[in-house]
Design an enzyme around this catalytic site. Structure first.
Site, PDB file in Angstrom:
ATOM      1  N   GLU A   1       7.130  -9.286   3.672  1.00 12.55           N
ATOM      2  CA  GLU A   1       6.210  -9.018   4.778  1.00 12.55           C
ATOM      3  C   GLU A   1       6.511  -9.938   5.951  1.00 12.55           C
ATOM      4  OE1 GLU A   1       2.025  -7.299   3.417  1.00 12.55           O
ATOM      5  OE2 GLU A   1       2.419  -9.224   2.478  1.00 12.55           O
TER       6      GLU A   1
ATOM      7  N   TRP B   1       1.381  -2.150  10.001  1.00 16.09           N
ATOM      8  CA  TRP B   1      -0.064  -1.948   9.921  1.00 16.09           C
ATOM      9  C   TRP B   1      -0.843  -3.022  10.662  1.00 16.09           C
ATOM     10  CZ3 TRP B   1      -2.756  -5.654   7.050  1.00 16.09           C
ATOM     11  CH2 TRP B   1      -2.008  -6.400   6.140  1.00 16.09           C
TER      12      TRP B   1
ATOM     13  N   GLU C   1       3.544  -4.966  -7.806  1.00 14.41           N
ATOM     14  CA  GLU C   1       3.916  -4.915  -6.386  1.00 14.41           C
ATOM     15  C   GLU C   1       4.851  -6.068  -6.042  1.00 14.41           C
ATOM     16  OE1 GLU C   1       0.412  -4.830  -3.872  1.00 14.41           O
ATOM     17  OE2 GLU C   1       1.494  -5.643  -2.164  1.00 14.41           O
TER      18      GLU C   1
END
Ligand SMILES: *[C@@H]1O[C@H](CO)[C@@H](O)[C@H](O)[C@H]1NC(C)=O
Ligand SMILES: *[C@@H]1O[C@H](CO)[C@@H](O)[C@H](O)[C@H]1NC(C)=O
Ligand SMILES: *[C@@H]1O[C@H](CO)[C@@H](O)[C@H](O)[C@H]1NC(C)=O
Ligand SMILES: *[C@@H]1O[C@H](CO)[C@@H](O)[C@H](O)[C@H]1NC(C)=O
Ligand SMILES: *[C@@H]1O[C@H](CO)[C@@H](O)[C@H](O)[C@H]1NC(C)=O
Ligand SMILES: *[C@@H]1O[C@H](CO)[C@@H](O)[C@H](O)[C@H]1NC(C)=O
Ligand SMILES: *[C@@H]1O[C@H](CO)[C@@H](O)[C@H](O)[C@H]1NC(C)=O
Length: 369
Positions: free
Chosen positions: A166, A261, A162
């Site tokens: 962010e 999110w 990954e």
């Protein structure tokens, strides 16, 4: 904060009761032959062999379907038709550039995709239908700007390699964070420390100005850039574990994912809530006015790497996994079709898991617990 496979599983544990009937899968408990494919969220089914299927936790390393190969392309959003519903997408990349995995999107008059977060929808995520096996990915986007809300632009492989950009909370309007994981294990620079990722200044408010964020992921080096300026680089040669001699560096084909999110909510780990700027205020005037929080994506440019491990043969349309070599899964490009014979494929297992777990799982997949 550190994230490890163990803590990820721990975080999911309270939710397993919801799906008691379904077999779970992990590194020590592979799926059986009757339900051979391990979904992104760790559940076994013959319906979970599409995108997100983890070959290392499935019945055999070739239980998962071949995954669609990288293509050089600048993705824009003339309409939302380029984004298919993940639960029915069958792996045919002619039908869609992206899947909507969770949540709600809208298209603005300027052909930006708006990612919607409401108090009840658990956030929104899209994934590219094609995988990137090394390449340069640049996203032109505007982030969220509310505490507890996280905007993410990441690459995520089916074995949890990954790479993250962010933007957590209000502070992120002038600061982006970079991070990466190898097979679900956070990079050693962040391990054991309180850092969720390295922080990088942005020259103007990222929520109201477009900036270009780049993940330049090559076989020997990973670089992060803002507006074309390098802000961080990691050499693969510097990631070798001295005990195992394994390079703890992302090597497996990954989907490009964007999400907005809710990190600052009850149920998140306290460290995650703190990292994201605190609890979400659903009484925020912006939320009241719009009825939701949002982030905007204008375009995504993918330039596939073409040499070394990324080299492909004429006619190849997919990637397939082979056996492990030196503790790292091997990947081959292949001419096997990625299109599933089934008419409808549950890609990720979200339908079976239900919205509660799916929302939670998004949080787990794009952050460090
Ligand atoms: C893997 O799953 C099995 C069965 O659910 C569980 O007993 C075991 O603790 C899990 N292993 C890890 C490493 O989490
Ligand atoms: C993929 O979709 C395209 C466009 O609808 C179609 O022409 C093609 O036959 C499909 N491919 C497969 C293998 O189903
Ligand atoms: C996708 O389609 C399924 C089945 O029609 C539906 O239940 C689900 O809500 C849709 N998912 C999204 C994210 O729109
Ligand atoms: C980032 O911005 C902060 C606050 O303006 C400043 O203190 C810091 O030196 C900057 N960092 C870099 C790497 O420019
Ligand atoms: C979250 O927890 C706080 C404090 O325990 C509580 O007051 C609040 O109602 C909870 N919010 C939700 C949405 O459950
Ligand atoms: C492959 O290597 C990974 C990472 O070392 C390990 O978790 C996994 O169990 C291995 N799988 C097999 C089939 O050897
Ligand atoms: C895939 O390649 C193999 C050999 O490399 C060949 O025999 C086969 O016909 C090819 N299949 C397709 C669908 O092109």
């Amino acid at each position: 904060m550190k994230r490890s496979t163990a803590s990820t599983l721990l975080a999911l544990a309270p939710l397993l009761a919801v799906v008691r009937a379904q077999q779970t899968c992990n590194s020590t408990s592979l799926c059986g032959a009757d339900a051979p494919c391990c979904s992104e969220f760790g559940f076994c089914s013959a319906d979970f062999c599409g995108a997100g299927c983890n070959p290392l936790f499935s019945n055999t390393v070739d239980s998962c379907n071949p995954i669609p190969i990288c293509e050089d392309k600048t993705y824009t959003f003339p309409t939302l038709d380029v984004i298919a519903n993940a639960t029915t997408f069958n792996g045919n990349v002619s039908l869609a550039d992206w899947t909507l995995d969770k949540g709600d999107l809208s298209l603005t008059n300027e052909n930006e995709v708006a990612f919607i977060l409401t108090e009840t929808n658990g956030g929104t995520r899209i994934s590219s239908t094609r995988y990137v096996h090394y390449g340069t990915i640049t996203a032109t986007m505007k982030t969220g700007k509310w505490d507890g809300v996280v905007t993410a632009f990441i690459t995520m492989s089916d074995v949890h390699d990954e790479i993250d950009w962010e933007w957590p909370g209000k502070a992120s309007t002038l600061e982006g964070q970079s991070n990466y994981f190898w097979l679900g294990v956070v990079n050693r620079d962040s391990r054991g420390s309180a850092a969720h990722g390295d922080k990088h200044n942005i020259t103007s408010d990222a929520s109201s100005n477009y900036h270009d964020y780049t993940i330049d992921w090559q076989e020997d080096e990973l670089r992060f850039l803002i507006d074309g300026q390098e802000v961080r680089s990691i050499k693969k040669s510097d990631t070798k574990d001295s005990k195992t001699s394994v390079f703890e560096y992302p090597t497996t084909p990954a989907r490009v994912q964007f999400s907005l999110w809710p990190a600052g909510i009850n149920g998140s780990a306290q460290g995650t809530i703190d990292w994201s700027g605190g609890n979400i205020n659903f009484q925020d005037p912006d939320y009241i006015a719009a009825g939701h929080f949002y982030a905007l994506l204008k375009s995504v440019k993918v330039e596939c790497a073409k040499t070394g491990a990324a080299a492909t043969k004429v006619g190849d349309v997919s990637y397939v996994y082979g056996a492990n070599a030196s503790g790292v899964p091997t990947v081959f490009s292949s001419n096997e079709s990625a299109v599933s014979a089934a008419t409808a494929v549950v890609v990720s297992g979200m339908r079976a898991i239900g919205p509660l777990v799916a929302a939670f799982a998004i949080a787990v997949s794009a952050l460090m617990l």
